[in-house]
Write a protein that holds these residues in place. Structure first.
Motif, PDB file in Angstrom:
ATOM      1  N   GLY A  35       0.825  -1.243   0.054  1.00 29.87           N
ATOM      2  CA  GLY A  35       0.108   0.082  -0.066  1.00 29.87           C
ATOM      3  C   GLY A  35       0.710   1.287  -0.149  1.00 29.87           C
ATOM      4  N   PRO A  36       0.316   2.346   0.564  1.00 29.21           N
ATOM      5  CA  PRO A  36       1.139   3.735   0.384  1.00 29.21           C
ATOM      6  C   PRO A  36       2.370   3.654   1.422  1.00 29.21           C
ATOM      7  N   HIS A  37       2.471   3.015   2.270  1.00 26.23           N
ATOM      8  CA  HIS A  37       3.440   2.918   3.286  1.00 26.23           C
ATOM      9  C   HIS A  37       4.421   1.587   3.514  1.00 26.23           C
ATOM     10  N   TYR A  38       3.484   0.469   3.146  1.00 19.89           N
ATOM     11  CA  TYR A  38       4.342  -0.809   3.491  1.00 19.89           C
ATOM     12  C   TYR A  38       4.302  -1.792   2.414  1.00 19.89           C
ATOM     13  N   TRP A  39       4.918  -2.627   2.276  1.00 18.64           N
ATOM     14  CA  TRP A  39       5.051  -3.755   1.046  1.00 18.64           C
ATOM     15  C   TRP A  39       5.250  -5.063   1.636  1.00 18.64           C
ATOM     16  N   SER A  40       4.586  -6.188   1.187  1.00 18.80           N
ATOM     17  CA  SER A  40       4.858  -7.503   1.861  1.00 18.80           C
ATOM     18  C   SER A  40       5.125  -8.542   0.856  1.00 18.80           C
ATOM     19  N   HIS A  60       8.019   1.213   3.189  1.00 17.30           N
ATOM     20  CA  HIS A  60       8.792   1.807   2.109  1.00 17.30           C
ATOM     21  C   HIS A  60       8.739   3.281   1.971  1.00 17.30           C
ATOM     22  N   SER A  61       7.782   3.891   2.692  1.00 15.66           N
ATOM     23  CA  SER A  61       7.823   5.278   2.580  1.00 15.66           C
ATOM     24  C   SER A  61       7.246   5.843   4.043  1.00 15.66           C
ATOM     25  N   PRO A  62       7.952   6.958   4.348  1.00 24.60           N
ATOM     26  CA  PRO A  62       7.414   7.480   5.818  1.00 24.60           C
ATOM     27  C   PRO A  62       6.070   8.061   5.810  1.00 24.60           C
ATOM     28  N   PHE A  63       5.289   8.274   7.008  1.00 23.79           N
ATOM     29  CA  PHE A  63       4.100   8.827   7.291  1.00 23.79           C
ATOM     30  C   PHE A  63       4.199  10.284   6.964  1.00 23.79           C
ATOM     31  N   ALA A  64       3.370  11.083   6.264  1.00 19.64           N
ATOM     32  CA  ALA A  64       3.469  12.509   6.001  1.00 19.64           C
ATOM     33  C   ALA A  64       3.175  13.276   7.385  1.00 19.64           C
ATOM     34  N   ASP A  65       2.473  12.531   8.109  1.00 21.47           N
ATOM     35  CA  ASP A  65       2.097  13.373   9.456  1.00 21.47           C
ATOM     36  C   ASP A  65       3.101  12.813  10.718  1.00 21.47           C
ATOM     37  N   PRO A  66       3.834  13.720  11.199  1.00 25.27           N
ATOM     38  CA  PRO A  66       4.738  13.235  12.146  1.00 25.27           C
ATOM     39  C   PRO A  66       4.222  12.819  13.498  1.00 25.27           C
ATOM     40  N   LEU A  67       2.817  13.021  13.600  1.00 24.81           N
ATOM     41  CA  LEU A  67       2.259  12.659  14.724  1.00 24.81           C
ATOM     42  C   LEU A  67       1.666  10.959  14.747  1.00 24.81           C
ATOM     43  N   PHE A  72       4.915  -0.781  13.559  1.00 22.86           N
ATOM     44  CA  PHE A  72       6.154  -1.704  13.403  1.00 22.86           C
ATOM     45  C   PHE A  72       7.279  -1.020  13.609  1.00 22.86           C
ATOM     46  N   GLY A  73       7.261   0.473  13.877  1.00 19.14           N
ATOM     47  CA  GLY A  73       8.208   1.475  13.966  1.00 19.14           C
ATOM     48  C   GLY A  73       9.491   1.499  13.075  1.00 19.14           C
ATOM     49  N   GLY A  74       8.793   1.364  11.850  1.00 23.65           N
ATOM     50  CA  GLY A  74       9.850   1.278  10.703  1.00 23.65           C
ATOM     51  C   GLY A  74      10.796  -0.030  10.521  1.00 23.65           C
ATOM     52  N   GLN A  75      10.391  -0.834  11.425  1.00 21.89           N
ATOM     53  CA  GLN A  75      11.335  -2.285  11.383  1.00 21.89           C
ATOM     54  C   GLN A  75      10.588  -3.298  10.611  1.00 21.89           C
TER      55      GLN A  75
END
Length: 116
Positions: A35-40, A60-67, A72-75
């Protein structure tokens, strides 16, 4: 379980707030999606109305909203699941292990969208 493109909707369990929606391609035991932030990527086997498998998920992509904090903490996260299917729908329950530190339960619902 039909080969094809599926929508998937994930809801975390055990009091953890979290959900995600994306698409998966299931083909002859191989699972790929994102999807827009993760791949599997992963694999699955099919029985008589049942299925089970495992997958590895990466951001694969960071979230636009820093909040927004990624579950998964990017892991990298590894999951195992099992469930049932009928016709063009499937359900699975599983556990995701985030880099050996935390395990989370989830429920996934899938709906077949198209042949591939």
């Amino acid at each position: 379980m039909k080969n094809g493109l599926y929508s998937i909707h994930l809801h975390m369990l055990d009091g953890v707030k979290g959900r995600d929606s994306s698409v998966l391609v299931l083909r002859d035991g191989v699972l790929l999606g994102g999807g827009p932030h993760y791949w599997s990527r992963g694999s699955y086997t099919v029985g008589n109305g049942t299925w089970k498998g495992e997958l590895v998920t990466n951001q694969h992509s960071p979230f636009a909203d820093p909040l927004i904090r990624p579950l998964f903490g990017g892991q990298e996260a590894t999951s195992g699941f099992s469930g049932t299917f009928s016709g063009e729908e499937a359900e699975a329950f599983g556990t995701v292990l985030v880099t050996g530190r935390r395990s989370l339960g989830f429920r996934a619902t899938l709906k077949w969208l198209a042949e591939i």
